[in-house]
Every structure is written in C-alpha cells, then in structure tokens.
Design an enzyme around this catalytic site. Structure first.
Site, PDB file in Angstrom:
ATOM      1  N   ASP A  33       0.842  -1.199   0.000  1.00 14.28           N
ATOM      2  CA  ASP A  33       0.000   0.000   0.000  1.00 14.28           C
ATOM      3  C   ASP A  33       0.873   1.243   0.000  1.00 14.28           C
ATOM      4  OD1 ASP A  33      -2.747  -0.974   0.084  1.00 14.28           O
ATOM      5  OD2 ASP A  33      -2.157  -1.904   1.982  1.00 14.28           O
ATOM      6  N   MET A  35       1.040   5.164  -0.044  1.00 12.78           N
ATOM      7  CA  MET A  35       0.187   6.316   0.306  1.00 12.78           C
ATOM      8  C   MET A  35       1.039   7.573   0.390  1.00 12.78           C
ATOM      9  SD  MET A  35      -2.199   4.686   3.281  1.00 12.78           S
ATOM     10  CE  MET A  35      -2.712   2.954   3.253  1.00 12.78           C
ATOM     11  N   HIS A  64      -0.469  -1.118  -4.712  1.00 14.32           N
ATOM     12  CA  HIS A  64      -1.728  -0.364  -4.707  1.00 14.32           C
ATOM     13  C   HIS A  64      -1.378   1.090  -4.420  1.00 14.32           C
ATOM     14  CE1 HIS A  64      -5.788   0.341  -2.378  1.00 14.32           C
ATOM     15  NE2 HIS A  64      -5.706   1.049  -3.485  1.00 14.32           N
ATOM     16  N   MET A 135     -12.542  -1.122  -3.550  1.00 25.05           N
ATOM     17  CA  MET A 135     -12.220  -0.895  -2.137  1.00 25.05           C
ATOM     18  C   MET A 135     -13.461  -1.151  -1.292  1.00 25.05           C
ATOM     19  SD  MET A 135      -9.035  -0.011  -1.851  1.00 25.05           S
ATOM     20  CE  MET A 135      -9.138   0.318  -0.094  1.00 25.05           C
ATOM     21  N   ASP A 173     -10.430  -5.166  -1.406  1.00 24.12           N
ATOM     22  CA  ASP A 173      -9.411  -4.712  -0.460  1.00 24.12           C
ATOM     23  C   ASP A 173     -10.065  -3.857   0.614  1.00 24.12           C
ATOM     24  OD1 ASP A 173      -7.154  -3.783   0.822  1.00 24.12           O
ATOM     25  OD2 ASP A 173      -6.464  -2.542  -0.849  1.00 24.12           O
TER      26      ASP A 173
END
Ligand code: DX5
Ligand code: ZN
Length: 218
Positions: A33, A35, A64, A135, A173
């Site tokens: 992930d 971010m 992601h 999501m 997810d």
C-alpha cells in the site's frame, strides 16, 4: 478462476519486511500500500522500499497506489520490480494511457475505485485492464471494518467483466477476513487483499490458506 490471496504488508512489521514476506509463503502476491498523504490521509512507502522488497520476496508484488498523479509515478513502480500496479481512477488523468504504459513495461495494470465511485462510467475501459480493485473501506488505513454497502458494486463489476473475453481479475481490499470472504467471492471477487486478518493471525500462512479455502467454497 482460481482464488488468490494478497496479504497487505501494511499490517506487517515495517522494520522487517523480508521476514513478513517469508511468513506467508503460500501467498499469491504481496500487497504493498503506497500512500502519499495527499490522496489519502496517511503516508507509507515509495519506490525505494518496493525495489528493496522485490529483491527479497519470493511472491510478486501487487502495488496499490493511493497517490495523486499516478500518471507520473506508477511506471516507476514497474521499474522497481512490481508485477502488478494499481492506480486509483479518481486520481488518474488518463487511465487508458496509463494502463497501456504499465502493460507495455511488462506489469499487470489495475484500476481501483473508492467506495463512493461507481464502476459504470468506466465500463468501456475495462478491456484495457488486467484487474479492477473494489475498495471495501475508505482507503488510508488497515484494520477498518468491511463495508457491506460495497457488495452490490462487486456484483455489478463482476457482471461487466464477465462480458469480456479477457480474464480480468476482480480484487477486493479493505476489512476482508474469514467473516466476509465468502460473501465477497459469491459476489464475484477472485483476488483478496487481507492485511490485519493475515498479519494479525498467530500463524499468518495458515490464515492465507484458510482464506483461500473459504473463498473457493462458493
Ligand atoms: C487500505 C489499504 C488496504 C489495507 C488492508 O487503504 O488499501 O490494503 O491495508 O488492510 P485490512 O485488511 O486490515 O483492512
Ligand atoms: Zn490496498
């Protein structure tokens, strides 16, 4: 399609990601992930960490990207060694161009949708993709509660994907666990991200195999 499990390292020990990868040898992918504290209110890892992890993990990396300007950044994650790169359509200026670029670089191209984003406006783009990510929490943090309200969208997306000849994967997810994976699979999902459910388990690899078993029951 076979059920695949992609444990999210967001819930693993960031001081020892090599050990985290080694603790889930049965995983089909490792979900990373990314971010940027702009697209989501949290900051995690970027290209250098993906590059380092790609060198030591036996599983391919499923990145992601919860970041602004994926058009600019996503290709760098392929160069870093990711096998799959998923961008958020809400942040992307040119999803078809980006998906084509990711594929031409040799990675699978994924497109993610936040809970309030509908799939229908993107129906004509699906053939450009290898995966759609629905999501099931608001992106930004692990350990959140699964949003049941997203299940109808999983079903509608699966129906749209079934109309394509290509095998386009449907990933879910957010809050995925043994409590809800069967409902997600029944709705049509085939690739399951699980962070806290896997790395919060006493034996993470047993949980990976348990989740895959449950997902295949439907
Ligand atoms: C949330 C991330 C998810 C998260 C999953 O923004 O995209 O991948 O880490 O973690 P759990 O399974 O704990 O919701
Ligand atoms: Zn994720």
């Amino acid at each position: 399609m076979a059920i695949q499990i992609s444990p999210s390292i967001l819930s693993a020990d960031f001081a020892n990601l090599e050990a985290a990868a080694a603790s889930v040898p049965s995983a089909d992918w490792l979900h990373v992930d990314v971010m940027d504290n702009h697209f989501v209110p949290n900051l995690t890892v970027g290209v250098p960490v993906v590059e380092a992890l790609a060198k030591v993990a036996t599983q391919p990396l499923d990145c992601h990207l919860m970041i602004e300007d994926p058009d600019r950044w996503a290709p760098l994650f392929v160069d870093a060694g990711a096998g799959s790169v998923t961008f958020h359509v809400e942040a992307c200026a040119a999803p078809v161009r980006l998906a084509r670029e990711l594929r031409s670089l040799g990675a699978r191209a994924g497109m993610a949708l936040k809970p309030a984003t509908a799939i229908e406006p993107y129906a004509d783009l699906l053939e450009e993709l290898d995966m759609v990510l629905i999501m099931t929490v608001e992106p930004g943090f692990g350990g959140q509660e699964f949003l049941d309200v997203c299940l109808p969208k999983i079903e509608r997306t699966a129906a749209l994907l079934a109309g394509h000849e290509a095998d386009i994967w449907l990933q879910v997810d957010g809050g995925v666990s043994s409590e809800n994976i069967e409902r997600c699979a029944a709705a049509g999902a085939t690739v399951f991200v699980a962070g806290s459910a896997v790395f919060g388990a006493e034996r993470p690899d047993d949980m990976v195999r348990h989740l895959r078993h449950l997902g295949a029951l439907t």
